[in-house]
Design a protein around this motif. Structure first.
Motif, PDB file in Angstrom:
ATOM      1  N   VAL A   8      40.808  -4.543 -18.879  1.00  0.00           N
ATOM      2  CA  VAL A   8      39.524  -4.267 -18.225  1.00  0.00           C
ATOM      3  C   VAL A   8      38.710  -5.557 -18.094  1.00  0.00           C
ATOM      4  CG1 VAL A   8      37.319  -3.066 -18.506  1.00  0.00           C
ATOM      5  CG2 VAL A   8      39.458  -1.846 -18.893  1.00  0.00           C
ATOM      6  N   ARG A   9      38.696  -6.376 -19.159  1.00  0.00           N
ATOM      7  CA  ARG A   9      37.974  -7.658 -19.082  1.00  0.00           C
ATOM      8  C   ARG A   9      38.577  -8.548 -17.999  1.00  0.00           C
ATOM      9  NH1 ARG A   9      37.356  -7.143 -24.786  1.00  0.00           N
ATOM     10  NH2 ARG A   9      39.340  -8.151 -25.204  1.00  0.00           N
ATOM     11  N   TRP A  10      39.897  -8.553 -17.901  1.00  0.00           N
ATOM     12  CA  TRP A  10      40.561  -9.364 -16.876  1.00  0.00           C
ATOM     13  C   TRP A  10      40.163  -8.899 -15.480  1.00  0.00           C
ATOM     14  CZ3 TRP A  10      44.566  -8.065 -13.354  1.00  0.00           C
ATOM     15  CH2 TRP A  10      45.125  -9.159 -12.705  1.00  0.00           C
ATOM     16  N   MET A  11      40.152  -7.555 -15.265  1.00  0.00           N
ATOM     17  CA  MET A  11      39.762  -7.037 -13.953  1.00  0.00           C
ATOM     18  C   MET A  11      38.325  -7.415 -13.617  1.00  0.00           C
ATOM     19  SD  MET A  11      41.590  -3.335 -13.474  1.00  0.00           S
ATOM     20  CE  MET A  11      41.092  -2.624 -15.008  1.00  0.00           C
ATOM     21  N   PHE A  12      37.414  -7.315 -14.595  1.00  0.00           N
ATOM     22  CA  PHE A  12      36.027  -7.686 -14.334  1.00  0.00           C
ATOM     23  C   PHE A  12      35.887  -9.189 -14.123  1.00  0.00           C
ATOM     24  CE2 PHE A  12      34.792  -3.513 -15.953  1.00  0.00           C
ATOM     25  CZ  PHE A  12      33.848  -3.186 -15.000  1.00  0.00           C
ATOM     26  N   ARG A  13      36.672  -9.982 -14.853  1.00  0.00           N
ATOM     27  CA  ARG A  13      36.610 -11.425 -14.677  1.00  0.00           C
ATOM     28  C   ARG A  13      37.031 -11.793 -13.262  1.00  0.00           C
ATOM     29  NH1 ARG A  13      38.999 -12.897 -19.227  1.00  0.00           N
ATOM     30  NH2 ARG A  13      41.095 -12.872 -18.369  1.00  0.00           N
ATOM     31  N   ILE A  14      38.035 -11.112 -12.746  1.00  0.00           N
ATOM     32  CA  ILE A  14      38.494 -11.397 -11.383  1.00  0.00           C
ATOM     33  C   ILE A  14      37.489 -10.900 -10.362  1.00  0.00           C
ATOM     34  CG2 ILE A  14      40.213 -10.751  -9.658  1.00  0.00           C
ATOM     35  CD1 ILE A  14      42.270 -10.830 -11.862  1.00  0.00           C
ATOM     36  N   GLY A  15      37.009  -9.678 -10.537  1.00  0.00           N
ATOM     37  CA  GLY A  15      36.161  -9.077  -9.509  1.00  0.00           C
ATOM     38  C   GLY A  15      34.700  -9.446  -9.587  1.00  0.00           C
ATOM     39  N   ALA A  16      34.155  -9.543 -10.792  1.00  0.00           N
ATOM     40  CA  ALA A  16      32.705  -9.678 -10.925  1.00  0.00           C
ATOM     41  C   ALA A  16      32.229 -11.115 -11.029  1.00  0.00           C
ATOM     42  CB  ALA A  16      32.231  -8.901 -12.153  1.00  0.00           C
ATOM     43  N   GLU A  17      33.043 -12.010 -11.544  1.00  0.00           N
ATOM     44  CA  GLU A  17      32.569 -13.374 -11.727  1.00  0.00           C
ATOM     45  C   GLU A  17      32.526 -14.162 -10.429  1.00  0.00           C
ATOM     46  OE1 GLU A  17      34.598 -15.386 -14.844  1.00  0.00           O
ATOM     47  OE2 GLU A  17      33.863 -14.014 -16.363  1.00  0.00           O
ATOM     48  N   GLY A  18      33.207 -13.688  -9.418  1.00  0.00           N
ATOM     49  CA  GLY A  18      33.126 -14.322  -8.120  1.00  0.00           C
ATOM     50  C   GLY A  18      33.870 -15.637  -7.996  1.00  0.00           C
ATOM     51  N   GLU A  19      34.852 -15.874  -8.860  1.00  0.00           N
ATOM     52  CA  GLU A  19      35.648 -17.090  -8.733  1.00  0.00           C
ATOM     53  C   GLU A  19      36.726 -16.842  -7.687  1.00  0.00           C
ATOM     54  OE1 GLU A  19      37.086 -18.694 -12.367  1.00  0.00           O
ATOM     55  OE2 GLU A  19      35.248 -18.189 -13.433  1.00  0.00           O
ATOM     56  N   ALA A  36      41.906 -15.004  -5.581  1.00  0.00           N
ATOM     57  CA  ALA A  36      43.006 -15.235  -4.639  1.00  0.00           C
ATOM     58  C   ALA A  36      44.340 -15.313  -5.369  1.00  0.00           C
ATOM     59  CB  ALA A  36      42.763 -16.518  -3.846  1.00  0.00           C
ATOM     60  N   GLY A  37      44.376 -15.964  -6.521  1.00  0.00           N
ATOM     61  CA  GLY A  37      45.611 -16.039  -7.296  1.00  0.00           C
ATOM     62  C   GLY A  37      46.087 -14.673  -7.752  1.00  0.00           C
ATOM     63  N   ALA A  38      45.155 -13.828  -8.185  1.00  0.00           N
ATOM     64  CA  ALA A  38      45.527 -12.480  -8.621  1.00  0.00           C
ATOM     65  C   ALA A  38      46.041 -11.651  -7.447  1.00  0.00           C
ATOM     66  CB  ALA A  38      44.326 -11.787  -9.266  1.00  0.00           C
ATOM     67  N   VAL A  39      45.376 -11.755  -6.309  1.00  0.00           N
ATOM     68  CA  VAL A  39      45.811 -10.995  -5.135  1.00  0.00           C
ATOM     69  C   VAL A  39      47.191 -11.462  -4.677  1.00  0.00           C
ATOM     70  CG1 VAL A  39      45.312 -10.568  -2.696  1.00  0.00           C
ATOM     71  CG2 VAL A  39      43.494 -10.390  -4.384  1.00  0.00           C
ATOM     72  N   VAL A  40      47.414 -12.762  -4.651  1.00  0.00           N
ATOM     73  CA  VAL A  40      48.720 -13.286  -4.235  1.00  0.00           C
ATOM     74  C   VAL A  40      49.807 -12.869  -5.218  1.00  0.00           C
ATOM     75  CG1 VAL A  40      50.041 -15.427  -3.948  1.00  0.00           C
ATOM     76  CG2 VAL A  40      47.818 -15.185  -2.868  1.00  0.00           C
ATOM     77  N   ALA A  41      49.509 -12.937  -6.523  1.00  0.00           N
ATOM     78  CA  ALA A  41      50.500 -12.537  -7.521  1.00  0.00           C
ATOM     79  C   ALA A  41      50.845 -11.056  -7.392  1.00  0.00           C
ATOM     80  CB  ALA A  41      49.975 -12.831  -8.923  1.00  0.00           C
ATOM     81  N   LEU A  42      49.842 -10.213  -7.192  1.00  0.00           N
ATOM     82  CA  LEU A  42      50.114  -8.779  -7.015  1.00  0.00           C
ATOM     83  C   LEU A  42      50.865  -8.515  -5.714  1.00  0.00           C
ATOM     84  CD1 LEU A  42      46.756  -7.318  -8.312  1.00  0.00           C
ATOM     85  CD2 LEU A  42      48.986  -7.169  -9.415  1.00  0.00           C
ATOM     86  N   TRP A  43      50.542  -9.265  -4.676  1.00  0.00           N
ATOM     87  CA  TRP A  43      51.242  -9.108  -3.406  1.00  0.00           C
ATOM     88  C   TRP A  43      52.712  -9.491  -3.551  1.00  0.00           C
ATOM     89  CZ3 TRP A  43      53.096 -12.954   0.063  1.00  0.00           C
ATOM     90  CH2 TRP A  43      53.491 -12.464   1.301  1.00  0.00           C
TER      91      TRP A  43
END
Length: 179
Positions: free
Chosen positions: A80-91, A96-103
């Motif tokens: 959950v912290r990882w998801m918020f770090r990706i979505g909420a911190e705005g980095e 982009a790295g998370a989206v590419v890795a999931l893709w």
């Protein structure tokens, strides 16, 4: 133990992929086989007049169950912290790295099902570490040779291409300033 894990993983993969069994029926058949084996074993012991062993040692201690629960909770909280770090911190780069890795993972998963991925993971996880431990010195020597070769290649490319491009760009800037 590791050979047993590999054997069970291989047999499970063969049964599910080659013989087209589904997971739930296979687990049911394994449960039936274990129950039947225990029933026959207990019946044979009674016929021989022997006492069945005490199964009180098969309990999971409370501390172990609590420890497993805490571990699972920590994994969920970290996710959950990882998801918020990706979505909420705005980095942008992390997102982009998370989206590419999931893709990429979705494209790999398109060619394999979960059973194949689990089997590949078990086989790689059980075979690569012993191979690395056995041939560690050879692997490190190869890595050092590859590092030296890559440095030579980098120097060659840097000398032939990058310096020429820099000279061309710097030469154009000097010409513009002179004019």
């Amino acid at each position: 133990m590791s050979i047993l894990v590999l054997l069970v993983a291989t047999v499970t993969w063969v049964v599910m992929e080659v013989y087209d069994y589904n997971f739930i029926p296979m687990v049911s058949y394994v449960g039936m086989a274990i129950s039947a084996s225990l029933f026959i074993w207990a019946g044979i012991l009674r016929l021989m007049g022997k006492e069945t062993p005490s199964l009180s040692g098969l309990e999971i201690p409370e501390q172990t169950a609590i420890g497993m629960g805490h571990s699972v909770r920590e994994w969920i909280e970290e996710g959950v912290r990882w998801m918020f770090r990706i979505g909420a911190e705005g980095e942008l780069f992390v997102f982009a790295g998370a989206v590419v890795a999931l893709w990429l993972f979705s494209h790999v998963a398109r060619f394999c099902d979960l059973l194949n991925l689990l089997y590949i993971g078990i086989v790689v996880g059980m075979t690569v570490p012993p191979i690395y431990m056995r041939y560690e010195h050879k692997i490190k020597e190869y890595r050092n040779r590859m590092t030296v070769q890559c440095e030579r290649l980098y120097d060659m490319i840097n000398e032939r291409v990058v310096k020429k491009v820099k000279n061309m760009v710097i030469g154009e800037k000097k010409e513009k300033k002179i004019e």
